[in-house]
Design a protein around this motif. Structure first.
Motif: not given
Length: 319
Positions: A151-171, A225-227
């Motif tokens: 979270x606010x202590x650091x994350x992984x860009x690659x996993x963020x994009x994979x999350x978009x594909x698998x779970x979607x992100x709202x607006x 709302x998930x895209x």
């Protein structure tokens, strides 16, 4: 070529100029400028800001390289000869408003989520030929992607994009905007020397809880709302292939190792023909518009400066 990418950072701070123990000092800034390189330093952060706070803002976790996505197999129609000398995504797609947007991550090391959400938003518009606009929520990605890191202590860009594909992100828009399902939770604050925002306090925010519920007054349920993305991948570590990726599909997310002189960036690092026509990437930061050159910076292109060409992530939206 001013190909635009969204910036995130590996939050390892290293000494680039062994001259002062305080990289935010005037002495350090003067020494950088005395070297007469292709970029200029200036005072970005006020006296109330500590280096530990600045380090907190650089939220790509050092382990992110262990979470890199598979490298995309080349499928570009463009040849090397078709890459122009100058290319600016903001001018190429003027009807895509998110491309010219500089967001503010506040006191949270969430740049990994900001870079992803911004580039995803850009790519919905670019790949729909301007017919669709959707501003992805940095808040939703930050709070609800448990596998994305800390979270606010650091994350992984690659996993963020994979999350978009698998779970979607709202607006979701910026703090206080009431825009979309989940606007950002952290108030913009003035990290910098000159600005109108309230001063940043503390050493950074705590990661918000994932509610999976839209704000009151937003009339679309969270699940509706998930895209989603249709694919996610690492872009090959080649300047020409990164250029082709941007020209074909829109801005990308990039990460790089930050040296202590970078926090004082003001302008340059490839300033057209005035400094030998130095090739550069144009990068949008998420430290608000008072940092750097209106929120942007330029970094040398073609030599993997600070590892930036090794850490480019992208994907395609599900339209």
């Amino acid at each position: 070529m001013k190909s635009k990418m969204k910036a995130v950072f590996v939050f390892t701070l290293l000494f680039a100029v062994a001259y002062s123990s305080d990289p935010l000092s005037d002495e350090f800034i003067d020494h950088i400028n005395s070297l007469n390189t292709t970029w200029k330093a200036g005072k970005n952060f006020g006296p109330h800001v500590s280096m530990s706070y600045v380090k907190k803002l650089m939220g790509v976790h050092p382990d992110s390289k262990l979470h890199r996505l598979p490298v995309k197999l080349e499928d570009y129609l463009l040849s090397d000869e078709e890459i122009p000398e100058n290319f600016d995504s903001r001018k190429q797609w003027p009807n895509c408003p998110t491309i010219g947007e500089i967001r503010d991550q506040g006191s949270c090391g969430s740049c990994w989520a900001f870079g992803a959400a911004e580039a995803m938003s850009d790519r919905v518009c670019v790949n729909s030929k301007g017919e669709q606009n959707f501003r992805f929520s940095s808040e939703d990605l930050l709070a609800c992607c448990g596998e994305c890191g800390f979270g606010c202590n650091g994350g992984f860009p690659g996993t963020a994009w994979a999350h978009w594909v698998r779970h979607g992100i709202v607006s979701g828009g910026s703090y206080g905007s009431k825009q979309g399902c989940l606007p950002y939770a952290f108030e913009p604050c003035e990290h910098h020397i000159n600005g109108s925002r309230p001063s940043c306090t503390g050493e950074g925010g705590h990661t918000p809880k994932c509610s999976r519920k839209c704000q009151d007054g937003y009339n679309i349920p969270y699940d509706q709302d998930l895209h989603y993305g249709s694919s996610s991948y690492s872009v090959p570590s080649s300047a020409r292939k990164i250029q082709k990726e941007i020209m074909t599909y829109g801005p990308v997310e990039g990460a790089f190792t930050v040296y202590e002189d970078f926090v004082n960036y003001k302008s340059g690092w490839g300033v057209d023909k005035a400094s030998g026509n130095t090739p550069y990437w144009l990068v949008a930061n998420s430290w608000n518009t008072d940092w750097g050159n209106g929120g942007y910076f330029r970094i040398l292109r073609g030599s993997n400066e600070c590892g930036i060409e090794d850490q480019v992530t992208a994907g395609l939206p599900r339209l």
